[in-house]
Design a protein around this motif. Structure first.
Motif, mmCIF file in Angstrom:
data_model
loop_
_atom_site.group_PDB
_atom_site.id
_atom_site.type_symbol
_atom_site.label_atom_id
_atom_site.label_comp_id
_atom_site.label_asym_id
_atom_site.label_seq_id
_atom_site.Cartn_x
_atom_site.Cartn_y
_atom_site.Cartn_z
ATOM 1 N N GLU B 124 -1.818 10.023 2.957
ATOM 2 C CA GLU B 124 -1.397 8.928 3.835
ATOM 3 C C GLU B 124 -0.315 9.384 4.785
ATOM 4 N N ARG B 125 -0.445 8.965 6.039
ATOM 5 C CA ARG B 125 0.644 9.180 6.998
ATOM 6 C C ARG B 125 1.434 7.883 7.046
ATOM 7 N N THR B 126 2.695 7.925 6.562
ATOM 8 C CA THR B 126 3.530 6.719 6.559
ATOM 9 C C THR B 126 4.757 6.974 7.421
ATOM 10 N N LEU B 127 5.547 5.905 7.632
ATOM 11 C CA LEU B 127 6.777 6.061 8.415
ATOM 12 C C LEU B 127 7.741 7.010 7.714
ATOM 13 N N GLU B 128 7.605 7.126 6.387
ATOM 14 C CA GLU B 128 8.498 7.992 5.603
ATOM 15 C C GLU B 128 7.977 9.426 5.515
ATOM 16 N N GLY B 129 6.827 9.699 6.083
ATOM 17 C CA GLY B 129 6.258 11.043 6.007
ATOM 18 C C GLY B 129 4.870 11.012 5.389
ATOM 19 N N ASP B 130 4.308 12.217 5.185
ATOM 20 C CA ASP B 130 2.949 12.315 4.646
ATOM 21 C C ASP B 130 2.988 12.402 3.117
ATOM 22 N N VAL B 131 2.125 11.633 2.462
ATOM 23 C CA VAL B 131 2.054 11.698 0.995
ATOM 24 C C VAL B 131 0.608 11.749 0.518
ATOM 25 N N TRP B 132 0.336 12.679 -0.408
ATOM 26 C CA TRP B 132 -0.986 12.719 -1.052
ATOM 27 C C TRP B 132 -1.072 11.536 -2.000
ATOM 28 N N LEU B 133 -2.199 10.854 -1.996
ATOM 29 C CA LEU B 133 -2.368 9.717 -2.905
ATOM 30 C C LEU B 133 -2.749 10.216 -4.294
ATOM 31 N N ASP B 134 -2.231 9.518 -5.306
ATOM 32 C CA ASP B 134 -2.594 9.824 -6.685
ATOM 33 C C ASP B 134 -3.823 9.024 -7.072
ATOM 34 N N ALA B 135 -4.585 9.586 -7.989
ATOM 35 C CA ALA B 135 -5.730 8.834 -8.516
ATOM 36 C C ALA B 135 -5.190 7.593 -9.213
ATOM 37 N N ARG B 136 -5.929 6.489 -9.126
ATOM 38 C CA ARG B 136 -5.469 5.227 -9.712
ATOM 39 C C ARG B 136 -6.140 4.968 -11.036
ATOM 40 N N GLU B 137 -5.339 4.489 -11.956
ATOM 41 C CA GLU B 137 -5.847 4.082 -13.273
ATOM 42 C C GLU B 137 -6.912 2.982 -13.106
ATOM 43 N N SER B 138 -6.671 2.092 -12.133
ATOM 44 C CA SER B 138 -7.593 0.957 -11.938
ATOM 45 C C SER B 138 -8.967 1.439 -11.475
ATOM 46 N N ASP B 139 -8.998 2.548 -10.702
ATOM 47 C CA ASP B 139 -10.291 3.089 -10.270
ATOM 48 C C ASP B 139 -11.052 3.680 -11.444
ATOM 49 N N LEU B 140 -10.310 4.333 -12.333
ATOM 50 C CA LEU B 140 -10.937 4.932 -13.517
ATOM 51 C C LEU B 140 -11.508 3.826 -14.414
ATOM 52 N N LYS B 141 -10.725 2.732 -14.563
ATOM 53 C CA LYS B 141 -11.189 1.588 -15.368
ATOM 54 C C LYS B 141 -12.446 0.990 -14.749
ATOM 55 N N ALA B 142 -12.457 0.907 -13.414
ATOM 56 C CA ALA B 142 -13.608 0.332 -12.715
ATOM 57 C C ALA B 142 -14.850 1.171 -12.991
ATOM 58 N N LYS B 143 -14.676 2.497 -13.017
ATOM 59 C CA LYS B 143 -15.812 3.389 -13.269
ATOM 60 C C LYS B 143 -16.271 3.278 -14.723
ATOM 61 N N ASN B 144 -15.304 3.173 -15.623
ATOM 62 C CA ASN B 144 -15.656 3.170 -17.050
ATOM 63 C C ASN B 144 -16.389 1.913 -17.489
ATOM 64 N N LYS B 145 -16.292 0.844 -16.700
ATOM 65 C CA LYS B 145 -16.985 -0.392 -17.108
ATOM 66 C C LYS B 145 -18.510 -0.225 -16.998
ATOM 67 N N TRP B 146 -18.972 0.794 -16.210
ATOM 68 C CA TRP B 146 -20.411 1.021 -16.107
ATOM 69 C C TRP B 146 -20.885 1.840 -17.287
#
Lengths: 82, 146
Positions: B124-146
């Motif tokens: 992400e390019r933000t006003l505070e600088g560039d930051v790599w996004l971390d994987a989200r727990e919620s995305d993993l949960k979303a995948k595991n429900k399948w």
């Protein structure tokens, strides 16, 4: 044997490398490769982070695997696409 | 059909292609856009990186997996890489099937799998600088429900 090693995203920036060739003795596995990289210096310790993922010849790797000449090994952080 | 590309895509064209490729009774598609806020930070844009070759293989495998689970006729994934601005399109997932349930579910499944399996990384390019996004727990949960 020669192994092609790739680094992506955050890891690529932390290590200042995106690709390198590594020479390893025959019958080496991915753990031998990782130990050799870890020994390169302090910043390489990031490879020990348990979140770091590996792929061998573009397939996700969940455990240690034997390497062959010309193999491609990639190290990368958890994916964040979509 | 899989495409990883820098260029933008036209949802109308993607929809029409899905429509042409099968005599489906239902088409469901999803489009992901660049948000202007994330974790309370103002976002200026995103840079997306991928692993050429591996990413495409992963996407094909995800579609095959969806086809083995639901009676879908076809599916498309278009994912952009490179520099994107706020409200730009990032990803298109479209599915067609004889009846709507299979398309709804397969589309949702493909999206959840893509977020946790396919080798893309977002910075992400933000006003505070560039930051790599971390994987989200919620995305993993979303995948595991399948």
């Amino acid at each position: 044997m020669i192994i092609k090693v790739l680094f992506f995203a955050r890891l690529k920036e932390q290590l200042g490398e995106n690709t390198m060739s590594v020479e390893l003795p025959a019958d080496s596995d991915t753990n031998v490769l990782k130990q050799l990289l870890l020994a390169k210096g302090e910043q390489w310790k990031v490879l020990n982070d348990e979140a770091i993922l590996m792929a061998l010849n573009q397939q996700h790797l969940s455990q240690t695997a034997m390497l062959s000449d010309g193999d491609e090994v990639a190290f990368f952080p958890p994916v964040t696409g979509g | 059909m899989i495409r990883v590309q820098q260029e933008d895509f036209d949802v109308g064209e993607e929809y029409q292609q899905l429509r042409n490729r099968a005599s489906a009774g239902a088409i469901v598609f999803f489009v992901g856009l660049v948000r202007d806020m994330n974790l309370n930070q103002q976002v200026k844009g995103l840079s997306l990186e991928h692993y050429p070759g591996m990413t495409e293989t992963q996407l094909k495998e995800i579609i095959e997996k969806a086809k083995s689970r639901w009676p879908i006729q076809d599916a498309s994934i278009v994912h952009r890489v490179g520099d994107l601005d706020v409200s730009d399109q990032i990803v298109f997932v479209g599915v067609n099937s004889a009846h709507r349930e299979a398309s709804f579910e397969a589309c949702h499944f493909i999206m959840d799998y893509l977020k946790t399996k396919a080798t893309f990384w977002k910075k992400e390019r933000t006003l505070e600088g560039d930051v790599w996004l971390d994987a989200r727990e919620s995305d993993l949960k979303a995948k595991n429900k399948w």
